[in-house]
Motif scaffolding. Structure first.
Motif, mmCIF file in Angstrom:
data_model
loop_
_atom_site.group_PDB
_atom_site.id
_atom_site.type_symbol
_atom_site.label_atom_id
_atom_site.label_comp_id
_atom_site.label_asym_id
_atom_site.label_seq_id
_atom_site.Cartn_x
_atom_site.Cartn_y
_atom_site.Cartn_z
ATOM 1 N N LEU A 22 -47.251 -23.298 -19.148
ATOM 2 C CA LEU A 22 -48.406 -23.819 -18.410
ATOM 3 C C LEU A 22 -49.702 -23.399 -19.094
ATOM 4 C CD1 LEU A 22 -49.358 -25.363 -16.001
ATOM 5 C CD2 LEU A 22 -49.191 -23.311 -14.613
ATOM 6 N N LEU A 23 -49.760 -22.135 -19.519
ATOM 7 C CA LEU A 23 -50.965 -21.641 -20.187
ATOM 8 C C LEU A 23 -51.225 -22.414 -21.478
ATOM 9 C CD1 LEU A 23 -53.131 -19.461 -19.908
ATOM 10 C CD2 LEU A 23 -51.790 -18.042 -21.431
ATOM 11 N N LEU A 24 -50.141 -22.679 -22.242
ATOM 12 C CA LEU A 24 -50.292 -23.417 -23.503
ATOM 13 C C LEU A 24 -50.815 -24.832 -23.253
ATOM 14 C CD1 LEU A 24 -47.207 -22.424 -25.663
ATOM 15 C CD2 LEU A 24 -49.613 -21.900 -26.040
ATOM 16 N N LEU A 25 -50.264 -25.490 -22.196
ATOM 17 C CA LEU A 25 -50.716 -26.847 -21.878
ATOM 18 C C LEU A 25 -52.189 -26.841 -21.498
ATOM 19 C CD1 LEU A 25 -47.664 -28.141 -19.852
ATOM 20 C CD2 LEU A 25 -48.518 -29.072 -21.984
ATOM 21 N N SER A 302 -42.423 -28.250 -10.983
ATOM 22 C CA SER A 302 -41.104 -27.639 -11.172
ATOM 23 C C SER A 302 -41.170 -26.143 -10.866
ATOM 24 C CB SER A 302 -40.565 -27.909 -12.573
ATOM 25 O OG SER A 302 -41.304 -27.205 -13.518
ATOM 26 N N LEU A 303 -42.303 -25.486 -11.180
ATOM 27 C CA LEU A 303 -42.432 -24.071 -10.838
ATOM 28 C C LEU A 303 -42.429 -23.891 -9.330
ATOM 29 C CD1 LEU A 303 -45.119 -22.602 -13.274
ATOM 30 C CD2 LEU A 303 -42.657 -22.547 -13.445
ATOM 31 N N GLY A 316 -47.553 -24.271 -3.572
ATOM 32 C CA GLY A 316 -47.471 -24.702 -4.963
ATOM 33 C C GLY A 316 -47.474 -26.216 -5.071
ATOM 34 N N ALA A 317 -46.654 -26.876 -4.230
ATOM 35 C CA ALA A 317 -46.568 -28.335 -4.318
ATOM 36 C C ALA A 317 -47.900 -28.971 -3.968
ATOM 37 C CB ALA A 317 -45.471 -28.840 -3.398
#
Lengths: 379, 37
Positions: A22-25, A302-303, A316-317
């Motif tokens: 997630l951080l990379l994205l 998905s997380l 989260g959702a």
């Protein structure tokens, strides 16, 4: 020595709650955004450095939020929403005005926008109320949540800031939707459909005739026919459409877009930065951006769905879906599908405060994924 | 910048069909003049 360092880093990674994909994205989208910002600011590095500073600060916020266990968030939800509503009431009385609306609280050193904070607090509060009891929720928790959502929405709509208030309302309603609230009021599906339709049209009538102010009605009328006033209210949207359309397949090249570089396009580093990107990088650039957004939303969902307790799942959702809504509303707005409301393009537009709340919500998603909730507290 | 006043006729609308900004039509008009010279 290297083995020792590797072991230490692994240990640190184990205890430091962070989701690397997630951080990379996020970093990739931020890089694309900074590139566009560099072009839209006419090749000057000043705004780029400022935005980099915003990013650094927001990433710190995200990393700090990611270390907070979701249980703490759940328990502090009542306090958070009370503080939030109190601050919103303070804004109505003591807020500082800017651009015809009273949205800011001046704290001497910093000015901040309580409605920005509510974007995260409302989902936390509603998820906390609904996850206390069985799923799908019964009538009373649903009514309490609806009451909280409506009061926050009305307080923000009073500032007036209709766009933000509707989005915050949506973030609360998403939690209700994910918790499985049924809209089946009558047994017969056709009668139920008719009832919902008449309720919706009644609400629309009341909103149009009694709640909307003249300039808000004007924006909606402009959406239907922007050509009616090409130099006035329709100017933004017409210029933006020209910019997006003239990009073509591969775009005009970075710094070569006539609409953005010659200042035909208004607000080209904040709300309308998508048009700059579409003009200069073309369809391929837009496709890359949309793929990156899609991957972020997929990762967030998905997380969230891998969590074991209801609170984390709901929170989260709904945070993932509200991120999608921001992207959708901004892109639909600049391409003439929705009325112009001041919603920046997430992670790309220039600006600090919306970035902070966005990164805080990513921090929450990382936190709910990485922290395990004790089994006796799971429902 | 020198200020110029222009009096236009309906034919001018042809230029504005792509972009209805005054600056856009004037620049297209001036460019066409220069091309003609």
């Amino acid at each position: 020595m290297i083995a020792f360092l590797y072991k230490k880093i692994k240990l640190f990674y184990l205890y430091f709650k962070i989701d690397t994909p997630l951080l990379l994205l996020i970093v990739m989208i931020a890089a694309l955004g900074l590139l566009t910002l560099y072009s839209s600011s006419g090749g000057s590095l000043g705004p780029v450095y400022k935005q980099l500073t915003h990013f650094a600060l927001a990433t710190c916020v995200m990393l700090v939020v990611a270390q907070i266990p979701p249980l703490y968030l759940k328990r502090s939800a009542p306090i958070l929403i009370v503080i939030g509503i109190f601050l919103l009431i303070m804004v109505l009385f003591f807020g500082t005005s800017g651009g015809g609306a009273q949205r800011w609280l001046n704290l001497g050193l910093i000015k901040f926008q309580p409605s920005e904070m509510m974007k995260v607090i409302v989902p936390i509060a509603i998820a906390s109320i609904l996850s206390e009891r069985t799923m799908p929720p019964k009538t009373i928790p649903t009514l309490i949540s609806l009451g909280a959502i409506v009061s926050v929405v009305l307080l923000i709509a009073k500032q007036p800031d209709l766009g933000t208030s509707l989005l915050i309302g949506a973030s609360g309603v998403y939690v209700l939707f994910f918790s499985g609230v049924s809209v089946k009021l009558l047994k017969n599906p056709w009668l139920n459909f008719g009832l919902l339709l008449s309720l919706a049209s009644g609400a629309l009538y009341v909103v149009w005739n009694f709640l909307l102010i003249a300039y808000q009605k004007n924006r909606i009328l402009t959406l239907l026919d922007p050509g009616s006033d090409p130099l006035g209210s329709g100017y933004h949207i017409l210029q933006s459409k020209i910019a997006i359309g003239s990009g073509g397949l591969t775009g005009k090249g970075l710094g070569q877009g006539s609409q953005s570089q010659l200042d035909f396009l208004p607000e080209d580093s904040t709300d309308f930065i998508f048009s700059v990107l579409a003009e200069e990088m073309g369809f391929l650039g837009v496709l890359l951006l949309l793929i990156l957004y899609g991957l972020i939303i997929y990762r967030c969902f998905s997380l969230s769905l891998r969590c074991e307790d209801n609170f984390s799942k709901l929170l989260g959702a709904s945070l993932s879906l509200i991120f999608f809504t921001y992207v959708f509303v901004n892109i639909a707005m600049v391409s003439g599908l929705l009325p112009v409301v001041g919603v920046p393009l997430p992670l790309v537009s220039y600006g600090g405060s919306s970035l902070m709340t966005l990164m805080a919500s990513f921090g929450i998603i990382m936190s709910i994924h990485k922290h395990k909730v004790p089994r006796y507290l799971q429902r | 910048m020198k200020q110029t006043n222009l009096l236009t006729f309906w034919n001018f609308y042809a230029i504005t069909r792509y972009n209805h900004d005054n600056r856009y039509m004037v620049s297209v008009y001036q460019l066409s003049k220069q091309l003609k010279q």
